[in-house]
Motif scaffolding. Structure first.
Motif, PDB file in Angstrom:
ATOM      1  N   SER A 193       0.867  -1.183   0.000  1.00  0.00           N
ATOM      2  CA  SER A 193       0.000   0.000   0.000  1.00  0.00           C
ATOM      3  C   SER A 193       0.901   1.229   0.000  1.00  0.00           C
ATOM      4  CB  SER A 193      -0.931   0.018   1.212  1.00  0.00           C
ATOM      5  OG  SER A 193      -1.886   1.054   1.067  1.00  0.00           O
ATOM      6  N   SER A 194       0.386   2.303  -0.591  1.00  0.00           N
ATOM      7  CA  SER A 194       1.215   3.513  -0.677  1.00  0.00           C
ATOM      8  C   SER A 194       0.323   4.725  -0.852  1.00  0.00           C
ATOM      9  CB  SER A 194       2.177   3.421  -1.863  1.00  0.00           C
ATOM     10  OG  SER A 194       1.445   3.432  -3.072  1.00  0.00           O
ATOM     11  N   GLU A 232     -14.032   5.111  -5.918  1.00  0.00           N
ATOM     12  CA  GLU A 232     -12.580   4.918  -5.974  1.00  0.00           C
ATOM     13  C   GLU A 232     -12.255   3.496  -5.519  1.00  0.00           C
ATOM     14  OE1 GLU A 232      -8.472   6.935  -4.304  1.00  0.00           O
ATOM     15  OE2 GLU A 232     -10.045   6.472  -2.856  1.00  0.00           O
ATOM     16  N   GLY A 239      -9.123   1.294  -4.131  1.00  0.00           N
ATOM     17  CA  GLY A 239      -7.768   1.456  -3.593  1.00  0.00           C
ATOM     18  C   GLY A 239      -7.688   2.701  -2.724  1.00  0.00           C
ATOM     19  N   THR A 240      -8.319   2.644  -1.546  1.00  0.00           N
ATOM     20  CA  THR A 240      -8.361   3.822  -0.657  1.00  0.00           C
ATOM     21  C   THR A 240      -6.969   4.226  -0.206  1.00  0.00           C
ATOM     22  OG1 THR A 240     -10.438   2.926   0.189  1.00  0.00           O
ATOM     23  CG2 THR A 240      -9.471   4.748   1.428  1.00  0.00           C
ATOM     24  N   THR A 288      -4.163   5.568   1.761  1.00  0.00           N
ATOM     25  CA  THR A 288      -4.136   6.495   2.902  1.00  0.00           C
ATOM     26  C   THR A 288      -5.418   7.318   3.024  1.00  0.00           C
ATOM     27  OG1 THR A 288      -3.213   8.255   1.537  1.00  0.00           O
ATOM     28  CG2 THR A 288      -1.631   6.801   2.675  1.00  0.00           C
ATOM     29  N   ASN A 327      -6.409  10.582  -1.721  1.00  0.00           N
ATOM     30  CA  ASN A 327      -7.115  10.815  -2.985  1.00  0.00           C
ATOM     31  C   ASN A 327      -8.634  10.905  -2.760  1.00  0.00           C
ATOM     32  OD1 ASN A 327      -6.930  11.146  -5.867  1.00  0.00           O
ATOM     33  ND2 ASN A 327      -7.933   9.144  -6.025  1.00  0.00           N
ATOM     34  N   VAL A 347     -13.139   2.005  -1.893  1.00  0.00           N
ATOM     35  CA  VAL A 347     -13.087   0.599  -1.470  1.00  0.00           C
ATOM     36  C   VAL A 347     -11.629   0.188  -1.270  1.00  0.00           C
ATOM     37  CG1 VAL A 347     -13.801  -1.760  -2.007  1.00  0.00           C
ATOM     38  CG2 VAL A 347     -15.119   0.162  -2.908  1.00  0.00           C
ATOM     39  N   GLU A 348     -11.348  -0.389  -0.124  1.00  0.00           N
ATOM     40  CA  GLU A 348      -9.987  -0.839   0.202  1.00  0.00           C
ATOM     41  C   GLU A 348     -10.045  -2.300   0.660  1.00  0.00           C
ATOM     42  OE1 GLU A 348      -6.666   0.297   0.150  1.00  0.00           O
ATOM     43  OE2 GLU A 348      -6.378  -1.728   0.925  1.00  0.00           O
ATOM     44  N   VAL A 349      -9.176  -3.108   0.080  1.00  0.00           N
ATOM     45  CA  VAL A 349      -9.218  -4.545   0.371  1.00  0.00           C
ATOM     46  C   VAL A 349      -8.614  -4.884   1.735  1.00  0.00           C
ATOM     47  CG1 VAL A 349      -6.988  -5.171  -0.682  1.00  0.00           C
ATOM     48  CG2 VAL A 349      -8.895  -6.779  -0.825  1.00  0.00           C
ATOM     49  N   ASP A 385     -13.278  -6.181  -1.764  1.00  0.00           N
ATOM     50  CA  ASP A 385     -12.556  -6.323  -3.028  1.00  0.00           C
ATOM     51  C   ASP A 385     -13.160  -5.366  -4.050  1.00  0.00           C
ATOM     52  OD1 ASP A 385     -11.417  -7.009  -5.387  1.00  0.00           O
ATOM     53  OD2 ASP A 385     -11.965  -9.134  -5.318  1.00  0.00           O
ATOM     54  N   GLY A 386     -12.382  -4.353  -4.413  1.00  0.00           N
ATOM     55  CA  GLY A 386     -12.884  -3.307  -5.306  1.00  0.00           C
ATOM     56  C   GLY A 386     -13.132  -3.785  -6.727  1.00  0.00           C
ATOM     57  N   THR A 443      -6.852   3.263  -8.153  1.00  0.00           N
ATOM     58  CA  THR A 443      -5.497   3.734  -7.866  1.00  0.00           C
ATOM     59  C   THR A 443      -4.551   2.566  -7.583  1.00  0.00           C
ATOM     60  OG1 THR A 443      -6.070   4.136  -5.556  1.00  0.00           O
ATOM     61  CG2 THR A 443      -6.286   5.996  -7.059  1.00  0.00           C
ATOM     62  N   ILE A 498      -3.429  -4.452  -8.379  1.00  0.00           N
ATOM     63  CA  ILE A 498      -4.556  -4.792  -7.533  1.00  0.00           C
ATOM     64  C   ILE A 498      -4.366  -6.247  -7.070  1.00  0.00           C
ATOM     65  CG2 ILE A 498      -6.111  -5.731  -9.326  1.00  0.00           C
ATOM     66  CD1 ILE A 498      -8.133  -3.594  -8.137  1.00  0.00           C
ATOM     67  N   ARG A 499      -4.730  -6.519  -5.835  1.00  0.00           N
ATOM     68  CA  ARG A 499      -4.619  -7.912  -5.366  1.00  0.00           C
ATOM     69  C   ARG A 499      -5.472  -8.784  -6.279  1.00  0.00           C
ATOM     70  NH1 ARG A 499      -4.860  -8.149   1.320  1.00  0.00           N
ATOM     71  NH2 ARG A 499      -3.465  -6.382   1.593  1.00  0.00           N
TER      72      ARG A 499
HETATM   73  C1  LIG Z   1      -1.385   2.898  -4.553  1.00  0.00           C
HETATM   74  S1  LIG Z   1      -2.372   2.458  -3.200  1.00  0.00           S
HETATM   75  C2  LIG Z   1      -3.682   3.650  -3.283  1.00  0.00           C
HETATM   76  C3  LIG Z   1      -3.336   5.077  -2.991  1.00  0.00           C
HETATM   77  C4  LIG Z   1      -4.499   5.840  -2.432  1.00  0.00           C
HETATM   78  N1  LIG Z   1      -5.529   6.132  -3.383  1.00  0.00           N
HETATM   79  C5  LIG Z   1      -4.087   7.078  -1.663  1.00  0.00           C
HETATM   80  O1  LIG Z   1      -4.639   8.160  -1.897  1.00  0.00           O
HETATM   81  O2  LIG Z   1      -3.239   6.956  -0.788  1.00  0.00           O
HETATM   82  C6  LIG Z   1      -3.251   1.033  -3.785  1.00  0.00           C
HETATM   83  C7  LIG Z   1      -4.229   0.481  -2.773  1.00  0.00           C
HETATM   84  O3  LIG Z   1      -5.069  -0.447  -3.437  1.00  0.00           O
HETATM   85  C8  LIG Z   1      -5.417  -1.436  -2.495  1.00  0.00           C
HETATM   86  N2  LIG Z   1      -5.962  -2.597  -3.209  1.00  0.00           N
HETATM   87  C9  LIG Z   1      -5.286  -3.594  -3.841  1.00  0.00           C
HETATM   88  N3  LIG Z   1      -6.138  -4.482  -4.357  1.00  0.00           N
HETATM   89  C10 LIG Z   1      -7.398  -4.048  -4.053  1.00  0.00           C
HETATM   90  C11 LIG Z   1      -8.694  -4.553  -4.316  1.00  0.00           C
HETATM   91  N4  LIG Z   1      -8.883  -5.706  -4.978  1.00  0.00           N
HETATM   92  N5  LIG Z   1      -9.748  -3.846  -3.853  1.00  0.00           N
HETATM   93  C12 LIG Z   1      -9.578  -2.688  -3.165  1.00  0.00           C
HETATM   94  N6  LIG Z   1      -8.355  -2.180  -2.874  1.00  0.00           N
HETATM   95  C13 LIG Z   1      -7.280  -2.837  -3.318  1.00  0.00           C
HETATM   96  C14 LIG Z   1      -4.115  -1.690  -1.768  1.00  0.00           C
HETATM   97  O4  LIG Z   1      -4.331  -2.352  -0.530  1.00  0.00           O
HETATM   98  C15 LIG Z   1      -3.582  -0.277  -1.634  1.00  0.00           C
HETATM   99  O5  LIG Z   1      -3.964   0.281  -0.413  1.00  0.00           O
END
Ligand SMILES: C[S@@+](CC[C@H](N)C(=O)[O-])C[C@H]1O[C@@H](n2cnc3c(N)ncnc32)[C@H](O)[C@@H]1O
Length: 368
Positions: free
Chosen positions: A72-73, A97, A99-100, A102, A105, A122-124, A149-150, A166, A223-224
């Motif tokens: 995550s980032s 959105e 990939g929440t 932090t 965004n 949505v954040e996994v 799962d987004g 994201t 994405i996972r």
């Molecule tokens: C690059 S980070 C997102 C940055 C974020 N938008 C921000 O403002 O900090 C990507 C995120 O996507 C999440 N992610 C990965 N696979 C996912 C899925 N299937 N559904 C939802 N979130 C997912 C990760 O856990 C991670 O937190």
């Protein structure tokens, strides 16, 4: 002040956790930087136009040990601005959105639509989602933060005017198209397993298809469930591998692995092929190709001043030959850059790519 800074209305610092992760050149992994122990370094990371890694190894690695994989980032600010600009969010829009992370965004989106009630994110990862909820509330924003799962979207709040992902994707999930109103827009880092992704902006059509263009290079985490994977052949497998020589020179091999040159095209022409490039030292570079499904693998070993270089290949596919043929195709096609490509996702989920226009004769369907 540059344009992209002016677009990012919400300050970043309140969304960055007190422990973040940075590259560790001694191990090739990631080590924690704590705000409590090194405030100046933490602050410099927050203020730089760089992504900040906020979790490694899906949260299984504790500070004090070495992380292997960012999971995550907080994305690079100038790229966040570029994605928001492509999304064209307006006041009153309903936005999803994926990939929440932090939550930074999601806060930017909330500012744009005028109320957090219209933003679903949505954040996994439950721990990441929890931290984002707290940061968003603390900063005065109230989007719906959903843990899940987004790739399934979030049907209860559909239809959306805008969908933004994201994390990067290899395939655009059907749910995102189904949950976007006709005329609505989907923005995501999209690409194959071979190299980086392109900022892709799709418009959703009445017939349930979506189409649009590819753009700038985005190196986002996958994405996972669509993560890339690599093979590490055993010594016995290596000994048994076919060994040939490549007639390609250094400039050609550079083009083969570079997004803005041939890499984006090669990925679109060679299915299920994960590219890794390792600079072992100043004189040795390894270019490897991996297909875990068929257990096929190839490696070109580049040694400065010692070409032609050796290529090892094993498994049922000859990945190097496939990539070499795709490179030749790219040269014959006039070396198209990534921004000349477009993507159409048909109502039945087929992903068709094309150059310059959807009816161009250079149009083909991807296999996953
Ligand atoms: C690059 S980070 C997102 C940055 C974020 N938008 C921000 O403002 O900090 C990507 C995120 O996507 C999440 N992610 C990965 N696979 C996912 C899925 N299937 N559904 C939802 N979130 C997912 C990760 O856990 C991670 O937190």
């Amino acid at each position: 002040m540059t344009d992209w800074r002016e677009q990012l209305i919400v300050p970043r610092a309140p969304f960055i956790p007190s422990v973040v992760w940075v590259d560790d050149p001694t191990t090739d992994g990631f080590v924690a930087v704590s705000r409590n122990d090194d405030e100046p370094r933490w602050r410099a990371l927050v203020e730089a136009d760089e992504p900040i890694i906020t979790q490694v190894d899906d949260g299984t690695t504790e500070p004090g040990t070495t992380g292997l994989q960012p999971s995550s980032s907080c994305s690079q600010p100038s790229l966040v601005a570029a994605m928001l600009s492509a999304l064209e969010v307006r006041e009153g829009h309903r936005v999803l959105e994926i990939g929440t992370g932090t939550g930074w965004n999601a806060a930017q989106l909330s500012e744009r639509v005028g109320t957090g009630e219209h933003v679903v994110t949505v954040e996994v990862d439950p721990a990441v989602a929890g931290d984002a909820r707290r940061a968003l509330t603390g900063a005065g924003y109230s989007p719906w933060v959903v843990t899940g799962d987004g790739t399934n979207g979030y049907p209860p709040a559909a239809p959306y005017d805008r969908v933004i992902c994201t994390a990067s994707v290899r395939a655009i999930p059907r749910a995102w198209i189904d949950q976007t109103r006709p005329g609505g827009v989907i923005v995501a880092p999209w690409g194959t397993d071979y190299g980086d992704d392109a900022l892709t902006r799709l418009e959703v059509h009445e017939d349930g298809s979506a189409s649009g263009r590819c753009g700038i290079n985005l190196a986002f985490m996958r994405i996972r469930h669509q993560r890339r994977d690599f093979l590490e052949p055993t010594a016995d497998e290596l000994n048994a591998a076919d060994a040939t020589r490549t007639t390609r020179g250094g400039r050609e091999l550079f083009e083969m692995v570079t997004f803005a040159r041939a890499a984006f095209t090669i990925g679109l022409r060679v299915p299920s092929c994960y590219l890794t490039v390792e600079d072992v030292d100043e004189d040795h570079r390894l270019i490897e190709l991996h297909d875990v499904r068929s257990r096929s693998w190839a490696r070109a070993t580049l040694v400065r001043g010692k070409d032609p270089w050796t290529v090892h290949q094993l498994g049922p596919r000859r990945l190097w030959n496939e990539v070499d043929a795709a490179y030749a195709w790219w040269c014959d096609a006039g070396k198209p850059t990534p921004d000349r490509y477009g993507l159409t996702v048909t109502p039945d989920g087929r992903h068709d790519v094309w150059i310059d226009a959807p009816d161009d004769e250079r149009r083909w369907s991807l296999t996953f």
